[in-house]
Scaffold this motif. Structure first.
Motif, PDB file in Angstrom:
ATOM      1  N   SER A   1      10.324   1.272  -0.419  1.00 41.75           N
ATOM      2  CA  SER A   1       9.653   0.051   0.034  1.00 41.75           C
ATOM      3  C   SER A   1       9.150  -0.820  -1.108  1.00 41.75           C
ATOM      4  N   ASN A   2       8.586  -0.211  -2.156  1.00 43.19           N
ATOM      5  CA  ASN A   2       8.111  -0.971  -3.309  1.00 43.19           C
ATOM      6  C   ASN A   2       7.985  -0.030  -4.498  1.00 43.19           C
ATOM      7  N   PRO A   3       8.995   0.019  -5.381  1.00 41.01           N
ATOM      8  CA  PRO A   3       8.973   0.981  -6.488  1.00 41.01           C
ATOM      9  C   PRO A   3       7.836   0.757  -7.470  1.00 41.01           C
ATOM     10  N   ALA A   4       7.201  -0.415  -7.451  1.00 43.61           N
ATOM     11  CA  ALA A   4       6.065  -0.640  -8.345  1.00 43.61           C
ATOM     12  C   ALA A   4       4.929   0.331  -8.054  1.00 43.61           C
ATOM     13  N   GLY A   5       4.841   0.804  -6.820  1.00 44.14           N
ATOM     14  CA  GLY A   5       3.777   1.732  -6.460  1.00 44.14           C
ATOM     15  C   GLY A   5       3.840   3.047  -7.190  1.00 44.14           C
ATOM     16  N   LEU A   6       5.014   3.431  -7.695  1.00 45.51           N
ATOM     17  CA  LEU A   6       5.140   4.681  -8.428  1.00 45.51           C
ATOM     18  C   LEU A   6       4.279   4.684  -9.681  1.00 45.51           C
ATOM     19  N   ALA A   7       4.067   3.507 -10.283  1.00 45.39           N
ATOM     20  CA  ALA A   7       3.296   3.421 -11.525  1.00 45.39           C
ATOM     21  C   ALA A   7       1.839   3.791 -11.329  1.00 45.39           C
TER      22      ALA A   7
ATOM     23  N   PRO B   1       5.638  11.190 -15.171  1.00 47.07           N
ATOM     24  CA  PRO B   1       5.629  10.325 -16.361  1.00 47.07           C
ATOM     25  C   PRO B   1       6.951  10.411 -17.121  1.00 47.07           C
ATOM     26  N   ALA B   2       7.321   9.281 -17.775  1.00 52.44           N
ATOM     27  CA  ALA B   2       8.548   9.267 -18.569  1.00 52.44           C
ATOM     28  C   ALA B   2       8.472   8.159 -19.601  1.00 52.44           C
ATOM     29  N   PHE B   3       8.989   8.410 -20.777  1.00 48.97           N
ATOM     30  CA  PHE B   3       9.163   7.412 -21.830  1.00 48.97           C
ATOM     31  C   PHE B   3       7.855   6.887 -22.427  1.00 48.97           C
ATOM     32  N   GLY B   4       6.694   7.329 -21.962  1.00 55.19           N
ATOM     33  CA  GLY B   4       5.425   6.902 -22.533  1.00 55.19           C
ATOM     34  C   GLY B   4       5.029   5.492 -22.148  1.00 55.19           C
ATOM     35  N   ASN B   5       3.870   5.049 -22.660  1.00 55.13           N
ATOM     36  CA  ASN B   5       3.356   3.692 -22.443  1.00 55.13           C
ATOM     37  C   ASN B   5       3.238   3.329 -20.962  1.00 55.13           C
ATOM     38  N   GLY B   6       2.799   4.284 -20.164  1.00 53.00           N
ATOM     39  CA  GLY B   6       2.554   4.009 -18.753  1.00 53.00           C
ATOM     40  C   GLY B   6       3.790   3.894 -17.895  1.00 53.00           C
ATOM     41  N   ILE B   7       4.947   4.282 -18.414  1.00 56.36           N
ATOM     42  CA  ILE B   7       6.192   4.213 -17.649  1.00 56.36           C
ATOM     43  C   ILE B   7       6.397   5.529 -16.898  1.00 56.36           C
ATOM     44  N   VAL B   8       6.792   5.438 -15.645  1.00 53.83           N
ATOM     45  CA  VAL B   8       7.041   6.621 -14.829  1.00 53.83           C
ATOM     46  C   VAL B   8       8.459   6.559 -14.276  1.00 53.83           C
ATOM     47  N   PHE B   9       9.004   7.733 -13.995  1.00 50.63           N
ATOM     48  CA  PHE B   9      10.311   7.849 -13.358  1.00 50.63           C
ATOM     49  C   PHE B   9      10.134   8.573 -12.038  1.00 50.63           C
ATOM     50  N   GLY B  10      10.787   8.088 -11.006  1.00 52.02           N
ATOM     51  CA  GLY B  10      10.703   8.736  -9.700  1.00 52.02           C
ATOM     52  C   GLY B  10      11.943   8.433  -8.897  1.00 52.02           C
TER      53      GLY B  10
ATOM     54  N   MET C   1       6.277   0.629 -14.138  1.00 52.02           N
ATOM     55  CA  MET C   1       5.355   0.519 -15.254  1.00 52.02           C
ATOM     56  C   MET C   1       4.112  -0.240 -14.812  1.00 52.02           C
ATOM     57  N   LYS C   2       2.960   0.227 -15.258  1.00 53.80           N
ATOM     58  CA  LYS C   2       1.709  -0.487 -15.056  1.00 53.80           C
ATOM     59  C   LYS C   2       1.526  -1.444 -16.227  1.00 53.80           C
ATOM     60  N   VAL C   3       1.728  -2.733 -15.969  1.00 55.75           N
ATOM     61  CA  VAL C   3       1.678  -3.735 -17.026  1.00 55.75           C
ATOM     62  C   VAL C   3       0.263  -3.900 -17.558  1.00 55.75           C
ATOM     63  N   ASN C   4      -0.716  -4.003 -16.671  1.00 53.31           N
ATOM     64  CA  ASN C   4      -2.125  -4.099 -17.040  1.00 53.31           C
ATOM     65  C   ASN C   4      -2.955  -3.600 -15.871  1.00 53.31           C
ATOM     66  N   ASN C   5      -4.249  -3.857 -15.873  1.00 47.90           N
ATOM     67  CA  ASN C   5      -5.125  -3.342 -14.819  1.00 47.90           C
ATOM     68  C   ASN C   5      -4.878  -3.997 -13.465  1.00 47.90           C
TER      69      ASN C   5
ATOM     70  N   ALA D   1       0.823  -1.213   0.000  1.00 45.49           N
ATOM     71  CA  ALA D   1       0.000   0.000   0.000  1.00 45.49           C
ATOM     72  C   ALA D   1       0.853   1.259   0.000  1.00 45.49           C
ATOM     73  N   PRO D   2       1.802   1.408  -0.949  1.00 46.31           N
ATOM     74  CA  PRO D   2       2.551   2.666  -1.019  1.00 46.31           C
ATOM     75  C   PRO D   2       1.631   3.797  -1.468  1.00 46.31           C
ATOM     76  N   ASP D   3       1.826   4.974  -0.892  1.00 48.95           N
ATOM     77  CA  ASP D   3       0.881   6.062  -1.164  1.00 48.95           C
ATOM     78  C   ASP D   3       1.554   7.345  -1.624  1.00 48.95           C
ATOM     79  N   ASP D   4       2.876   7.426  -1.507  1.00 46.54           N
ATOM     80  CA  ASP D   4       3.600   8.612  -1.959  1.00 46.54           C
ATOM     81  C   ASP D   4       4.964   8.161  -2.460  1.00 46.54           C
ATOM     82  N   PRO D   5       5.701   9.029  -3.163  1.00 50.07           N
ATOM     83  CA  PRO D   5       6.988   8.596  -3.729  1.00 50.07           C
ATOM     84  C   PRO D   5       8.022   8.212  -2.687  1.00 50.07           C
TER      85      PRO D   5
END
Length: 472
Positions: free
Chosen positions: A58-64, A107-116, A190-194, A48-52
């Motif tokens: 703790s879990n970089p997937a939460g950035l997406a 956001p970065a690089f498009g296609n749902g990819i983010v940088f943080g 990156m958000k792979v899918n829903n 349950a990450p909620d901020d950068p």
């Protein structure tokens, strides 16, 4: 002022605060959580990450899953430490530290990819004990005076010992340590899918460390000068022994973090994180003669040692019983045994190339639970609890006077106010309950100097932090 300039000033301030900090932490010498959202949740943020701040560390997937935002956190950490080094219980002389953090995502690089990422003061440790004790030097022999002449403590003219007085009571033991740990954590997600999001962080770190565990004994003496006149040595003759690596040394390291979030449905989310070790360059100290464990002595020169940061695995489960209510639980394993089972110090030791400090830390299991409730559109409240198994055994506390990471239970409280126009303010308070470990009588590191009482270490902690966030 432009946003980019504001961010640059904030990063510089964070680095300046972090370099000067030396904070204790609950999980070994690691903070429960980075940022005040994670702290208020008792560190249970892998699912349950909620901020950068909470996501990058703790879990970089939460950035997406986050909108573009930045957060700056400043925390006051107040550990209370006591020890018995064999001569009676005393307290540490430094008790207030600053813990900074800054994080961002865009956001970065498009296609749902983010940088943080972020810049953090993620962990640290430090004690500063000084205690006056009876002198272990009850008399001065001619042989000792000869040694003092060779070391330059007295002149050749003061070569003949003619008597001693009663031993002084101004001898002292000194035990101090300082570990400061700063981390830069650029992350991509990156958000792979829903249902699935993945992320990775490059952990670029710097650590500063110093250690000292010495005994200085005084014995008064009178000598004859070249005119055969009796001359008292002012303050007596001092002899200092022990391990003295008090000059701060810096080392630099790198590692990585991999994370994933899987949203089962609207109510349930699973989280996973693996953190590799952070492999550091050697710490080095230019110092004088040493007295190591087991009676090993060392000459003046360069001493060095590796202090890597341990690998970790965390699994989390987040549940929304209602839209407003969040419950998050987490289990974590920290591989302290790989880094602090023994701490080898290399240098010009007599008869061998290194000595080992038998710290003998065990791997640690940590359980966290946190809950959050949205009271209304602008207020969130949260609370948490964390338990961490003790990595130090009571039987080995005499070897960990400098590393007293002995607390096990902590509670946390926090809240967030959404102030409008993208701004939000988050606060958190943490209290780690006092815990004491006591070893066997005579196992003090100063037992040979008369410290015959049972060694012990006591630690309790409080912290309060504020965090400012902005959604772009």
């Amino acid at each position: 002022m432009k946003k980019s300039r504001i961010l640059g000033v904030a990063v510089a301030a964070t680095l300046a605060m972090g370099i000067s900090s030396s904070a204790f932490a609950t999980d070994g010498y690691q903070l429960i959580g980075i940022g005040q959202y994670a702290m208020g949740m008792g560190g249970a943020v892998v699912a349950a990450p909620d901020d950068p701040l909470s996501a990058s560390i703790s879990n970089p997937a939460g950035l997406a899953l986050m909108t573009p935002q930045a957060a700056f956190s400043a925390e006051i950490f107040n550990p209370t430490r006591k020890t018995n080094a064999g001569f009676g219980e005393i307290g540490s002389h430094t008790n207030v530290y600053g813990v900074p953090a800054i994080g961002w995502v865009a956001p970065a690089f498009g296609n749902g990819i983010v940088f943080g990422g972020g810049v953090y003061g993620t962990s640290g440790l430090g004690v500063n004990y000084l205690q006056q004790v009876p002198s272990p030097l009850n008399s001065i022999t001619p042989q000792q005076v000869g040694g003092l002449i060779q070391s330059g403590a007295i002149t050749p003219q003061q070569a003949q010992l003619v008597g001693t007085q009663a031993p002084f009571n101004n001898s002292y033991v000194q035990a101090s340590s300082s570990i400061n740990f700063m981390q830069l954590a650029p992350s991509i997600a990156m958000k792979v899918n829903n249902h699935l999001a993945v992320g990775a962080t490059l952990n670029i770190a710097a650590e500063q460390a110093s250690f000292q565990q010495t005994m200085t004994g005084y014995a008064p003496g009178e000598v004859l000068n070249s005119k055969f006149q009796s001359v008292a040595i002012p303050g007596g003759i001092a002899q200092t022994g022990g391990l003295n690596l008090a000059s701060p040394s810096w080392a630099y390291g790198v590692g990585f973090t991999l994370g994933a979030l899987y949203q089962v449905n609207d109510m349930v989310t699973l989280g996973f994180t693996y953190k590799s070790p952070i492999w550091f360059t050697p710490l080095t100290w230019q110092t004088g003669t040493q007295n190591g464990p087991g009676g090993v002595t060392g000459n003046s020169g360069q001493y060095s040692g590796h202090l890597n940061y341990p690998q970790q695995i965390a699994l989390g489960l987040a549940i929304h019983p209602t839209k407003q209510w969040l419950i998050s639980v987490e289990g974590q394993w920290i591989n302290w045994r790989s880094t602090l089972n023994t701490f080898k110090i290399y240098g010009p030791w007599n008869g061998q190339g290194s000595v080992s400090l038998g710290t003998h830390w065990s791997n640690q299991w940590v359980a966290n639970i946190g809950t959050q409730y949205d009271v209304n559109n602008w207020l969130q409240v949260r609370a948490g609890y964390t338990y961490g198994s003790n990595p130090i055994q009571a039987s080995n506390i005499g070897n960990n006077i400098l590393f007293p990471a002995v607390v096990e239970n902590a509670i946390t409280f926090g809240s967030t106010q959404k102030l409008g126009m993208g701004w939000k303010l988050t606060e958190a308070y943490m209290h780690a309950f006092a815990n004491t470990l006591t070893g066997a009588a005579g196992s003090s590191p100063f037992a040979q100097n008369g410290g015959t009482q049972a060694p012990s270490a006591t630690l309790a902690e409080n912290s309060f932090g504020l965090q400012v966030g902005y959604d772009f």
